[in-house]
Design a protein around this motif. Structure first.
Motif, PDB file in Angstrom:
ATOM      1  N   SER A 168      77.283 -25.275 -59.949  1.00 41.71           N
ATOM      2  CA  SER A 168      78.737 -25.406 -60.156  1.00 41.71           C
ATOM      3  C   SER A 168      79.162 -26.868 -60.246  1.00 41.71           C
ATOM      4  O   SER A 168      80.349 -27.167 -60.295  1.00 41.71           O
ATOM      5  CB  SER A 168      79.501 -24.736 -59.007  1.00 41.71           C
ATOM      6  N   THR A 214      82.459 -17.214 -65.239  1.00 42.59           N
ATOM      7  CA  THR A 214      81.094 -16.687 -65.138  1.00 42.59           C
ATOM      8  C   THR A 214      80.922 -15.671 -66.252  1.00 42.59           C
ATOM      9  O   THR A 214      81.828 -14.874 -66.517  1.00 42.59           O
ATOM     10  CB  THR A 214      80.880 -15.978 -63.783  1.00 42.59           C
ATOM     11  N   SER A 259      83.078 -21.732 -59.545  1.00 41.75           N
ATOM     12  CA  SER A 259      83.061 -22.130 -60.959  1.00 41.75           C
ATOM     13  C   SER A 259      84.267 -21.509 -61.651  1.00 41.75           C
ATOM     14  O   SER A 259      84.816 -20.510 -61.194  1.00 41.75           O
ATOM     15  CB  SER A 259      81.769 -21.680 -61.639  1.00 41.75           C
ATOM     16  N   GLN A 260      84.663 -22.142 -62.761  1.00 45.43           N
ATOM     17  CA  GLN A 260      85.851 -21.677 -63.469  1.00 45.43           C
ATOM     18  C   GLN A 260      85.608 -20.332 -64.151  1.00 45.43           C
ATOM     19  O   GLN A 260      86.467 -19.454 -64.130  1.00 45.43           O
ATOM     20  CB  GLN A 260      86.196 -22.720 -64.527  1.00 45.43           C
ATOM     21  N   SER A 271      82.211 -16.244 -59.609  1.00 42.27           N
ATOM     22  CA  SER A 271      83.028 -17.451 -59.825  1.00 42.27           C
ATOM     23  C   SER A 271      83.676 -17.890 -58.523  1.00 42.27           C
ATOM     24  O   SER A 271      83.663 -19.076 -58.176  1.00 42.27           O
ATOM     25  CB  SER A 271      84.145 -17.187 -60.843  1.00 42.27           C
ATOM     26  N   ARG A 289      78.595 -28.120 -51.984  1.00 44.50           N
ATOM     27  CA  ARG A 289      78.960 -27.414 -53.230  1.00 44.50           C
ATOM     28  C   ARG A 289      77.794 -26.562 -53.683  1.00 44.50           C
ATOM     29  O   ARG A 289      76.635 -26.928 -53.506  1.00 44.50           O
ATOM     30  CB  ARG A 289      79.313 -28.423 -54.329  1.00 44.50           C
ATOM     31  N   TYR A 290      78.107 -25.439 -54.306  1.00 41.91           N
ATOM     32  CA  TYR A 290      77.037 -24.554 -54.779  1.00 41.91           C
ATOM     33  C   TYR A 290      76.307 -25.162 -55.966  1.00 41.91           C
ATOM     34  O   TYR A 290      76.943 -25.680 -56.898  1.00 41.91           O
ATOM     35  CB  TYR A 290      77.593 -23.178 -55.146  1.00 41.91           C
ATOM     36  N   ALA A 315      77.424 -19.800 -65.567  1.00 39.63           N
ATOM     37  CA  ALA A 315      78.720 -19.995 -64.942  1.00 39.63           C
ATOM     38  C   ALA A 315      79.409 -21.243 -65.460  1.00 39.63           C
ATOM     39  O   ALA A 315      78.754 -22.195 -65.879  1.00 39.63           O
ATOM     40  CB  ALA A 315      78.548 -20.100 -63.436  1.00 39.63           C
ATOM     41  N   ARG A 316      80.742 -21.211 -65.383  1.00 40.13           N
ATOM     42  CA  ARG A 316      81.615 -22.347 -65.633  1.00 40.13           C
ATOM     43  C   ARG A 316      81.950 -22.623 -67.080  1.00 40.13           C
ATOM     44  O   ARG A 316      81.155 -22.589 -67.959  1.00 40.13           O
ATOM     45  CB  ARG A 316      81.021 -23.626 -65.049  1.00 40.13           C
ATOM     46  N   VAL A 356      80.737 -19.219 -55.983  1.00 37.73           N
ATOM     47  CA  VAL A 356      80.116 -20.527 -56.239  1.00 37.73           C
ATOM     48  C   VAL A 356      81.136 -21.607 -56.598  1.00 37.73           C
ATOM     49  O   VAL A 356      80.807 -22.791 -56.643  1.00 37.73           O
ATOM     50  CB  VAL A 356      79.008 -20.473 -57.341  1.00 37.73           C
TER      51      VAL A 356
END
Ligand SMILES: Cc1ncc(COP(=O)(O)O)c(C=O)c1O
Length: 189
Positions: free
Chosen positions: A165, A47, A44-45, A39, A161-162, A188-189, A42
């Motif tokens: 994500s 994973t 993201s909120q 998380s 940005r990844y 993820a996210r 990358v």
């Protein structure tokens, strides 16, 4: 084929010695560490480690409330798991043209949107990013979700940005053929 160094050897030994490698009953600290690290990496909120990239895609669609009667746009050029995940969620994959980028054509996406379309799955194929600016714009305009299939592009980036994500959810794969291999995949996210 694989580059496995001291760090990986020590991580495996640490996990075996801990006797906590199952992700149930709050054991499996290495799994939680990986989720937190992924998380952070990358951006993201959340994973969630799952059994495969396929499972990650299907779970993301179901989590977004997509099911029978819904249509999901998928690119004509991808691995079959992308379309199968849509079928697995009970929805209908709408096979859509790619362009010279080898990824979803935004024009073709617009043409294939119907009153039943609930999501778009751009696939970042062989590390090549989809045109996320255009796809996110189209998705916002029509009020539909974007689930990125980043299974072939672990660690790839798009405009800083990844990949995986940028949309509402992203799926990665760590199977035998992938950029990073471990035997598990992640949503993820
Ligand atoms: C584009 C794409 N999506 C999804 C998957 C599914 O990933 P997994 O094999 O981890 O289920 C793959 C795997 O090859 C893939 O290439």
């Amino acid at each position: 084929m694989f580059r496995i160094g001291k760090e990986e050897e020590l991580a495996v030994a640490r996990t075996l010695q801990s006797r906590q490698f199952f992700k149930i009953n709050d054991a499996g600290r290495e799994v939680y560490h990986f989720e937190e690290e992924w998380s952070r990496t990358v951006g993201s909120q959340y994973t969630l480690l799952m059994t495969s990239g396929y499972a990650a895609l299907e779970s993301a669609l179901v989590a977004l409330g997509i099911g029978p009667g819904d249509e999901v746009i998928v690119p004509a050029y991808t691995y079959i798991a992308t379309a199968l995940a849509v079928v697995g969620a009970g929805a209908i994959p709408v096979i859509t043209d790619i362009d010279e980028t080898m990824t979803l054509s935004p024009e073709a996406v617009e043409k294939n949107i119907s009153g039943h379309t609930k999501a778009i799955i751009p696939v970042h194929i062989m590390g090549l990013p989809s045109n996320m600016d255009a796809i996110m714009r189209i998705a916002k305009k029509h009020g539909i979700a974007v689930v990125e299939d980043a299974c072939q592009s672990d660690g790839g980036m798009y405009h800083g940005r990844y990949l995986g994500s940028i949309g509402d959810a992203g799926a990665f794969s760590f199977n035998i053929f992938k950029v990073i291999t471990s035997g598990e995949s992640t949503s993820a996210r």
